[in-house]
Design an enzyme around this catalytic site. Structure first.
Site, PDB file in Angstrom:
ATOM      1  N   ARG A 101       0.800  -1.201   0.121  1.00 46.53           N
ATOM      2  CA  ARG A 101       0.112   0.047   0.161  1.00 46.53           C
ATOM      3  C   ARG A 101       1.049   1.146   0.070  1.00 46.53           C
ATOM      4  O   ARG A 101       0.486   2.211  -0.543  1.00 46.53           O
ATOM      5  CB  ARG A 101      -1.029   0.075   1.127  1.00 46.53           C
ATOM      6  CG  ARG A 101      -2.042  -0.963   1.114  1.00 46.53           C
ATOM      7  CD  ARG A 101      -2.829  -0.805   2.390  1.00 46.53           C
ATOM      8  NE  ARG A 101      -3.789   0.568   2.299  1.00 46.53           N
ATOM      9  CZ  ARG A 101      -4.359   0.789   3.424  1.00 46.53           C
ATOM     10  NH1 ARG A 101      -4.543   0.095   4.487  1.00 46.53           N
ATOM     11  NH2 ARG A 101      -5.072   1.947   3.480  1.00 46.53           N
ATOM     12  N   CYS A 120      -1.138   5.905   8.776  1.00 43.94           N
ATOM     13  CA  CYS A 120      -1.482   4.887   8.177  1.00 43.94           C
ATOM     14  C   CYS A 120      -2.785   4.896   7.551  1.00 43.94           C
ATOM     15  O   CYS A 120      -2.634   6.114   6.734  1.00 43.94           O
ATOM     16  CB  CYS A 120      -1.737   4.011   9.455  1.00 43.94           C
ATOM     17  SG  CYS A 120      -3.055   4.322  10.549  1.00 43.94           S
TER      18      CYS A 120
END
Length: 280
Positions: A176, A236
């Protein structure tokens, strides 16, 4: 208390009048699991259910945003958490969400908080007792003193990147972070913040779910290219696992660490923010 407490320590301290045990399990919606139902089915004796799913700012368009001071205080009073308590968080989540609770409580002025090392899975593996049900609690007075020293906004993160005044540490998976794995929501770009370093939160744990410590933990930060002598901002997807990296830094004695609560859910959805693709 230390930042981390062992299952043996907790077993010996259970029953102390000032000790409160809190289940801080949270699952992402796509997991299809109900943390409150799992708490009701089995939890450490005497544990309270924090319910991180509801402990958010319901007016924010972003997921998992910090709740307003009033909502936090009201929720703590209803749980029976009061001034002078020693609070130990645990979870049964793959995202180690006790760290989010620990950071949130510290931000709202609660100092005597710790995390149970290994969480519910270690407690169960050792054959320690569990109970079921949803107990009621007596309201207690709870004083909130919010200190935003460990919280960062999107503008503050942008300023830190422009001034190179802090290291940005992204707790998401490597795929990611690099953009190899696209975001699940079509309105969020792939990639990461310019100059950010990637330290996937899952790397901070041993196979049994306990935290890595000491030089082994420090080596993970250094290997990721993180300068531990500089301030750090963790990020995050939505502010949950960023707290894991923040807590890991705290285990190394760092106090100049803050969390970007909006994280990639906010940054990646903003067409005006700078984004990078590929490894750091």
């Amino acid at each position: 208390m230390d930042l981390l407490v062992s299952t043996q320590w907790l077993a010996e301290e259970m029953g102390a009048s000032d000790l409160r045990i809190v289940d801080a399990t949270y699952f992402l919606p796509e997991a299809g699991r109900d943390a409150t139902a799992e708490y009701a089915a089995a939890h450490i004796p005497g544990a309270l259910n924090l319910n991180l799913t509801e402990l958010v700012d319901a007016t924010s368009p972003l997921p998992n945003t910090l709740p307003p001071v009033e909502k936090f205080a009201s929720r703590m009073q209803a749980l029976g958490l009061g001034d002078g308590s020693r609070i130990v968080f645990y979870d049964n989540s793959p995202h180690h969400t006790a760290a989010r609770a620990w950071w949130m409580f510290r931000l709202f002025g609660v100092e005597s908080v710790a995390i149970l090392d290994g969480g519910l899975s270690k407690w169960q593996a050792e054959g320690r007792p569990l109970e079921s049900g949803t107990p009621t609690h007596r309201h207690r007075h709870f004083t909130v003193a919010k200190d935003e020293a460990t919280l960062r906004s999107k503008d503050q993160v942008a300023d830190a990147i422009a001034a190179n005044s802090a290291g940005i540490v992204d707790a998401r998976s490597a795929s990611r972070f690099t953009g190899e794995e696209p975001e699940t929501r079509p309105d969020i770009a792939s990639g990461h913040m310019p100059g950010a370093r990637n330290l996937p939160y899952s790397r901070l744990f041993n196979a049994d779910g306990t935290w890595k410590r000491g030089e082994e933990l420090r080596a993970l930060f250094i290997e990721a290219g993180i300068d531990l002598d500089r301030p750090i901002i963790t990020t995050c997807g939505s502010g949950i696992t960023a707290a894991v990296v923040l807590f890991g830094a705290a285990l190394l004695g760092k106090t100049d660490v803050a969390l970007y609560d909006g994280s990639w859910s906010e940054w990646g959805a903003d067409p005006t923010t700078a984004k990078a693709i590929g490894p750091a």
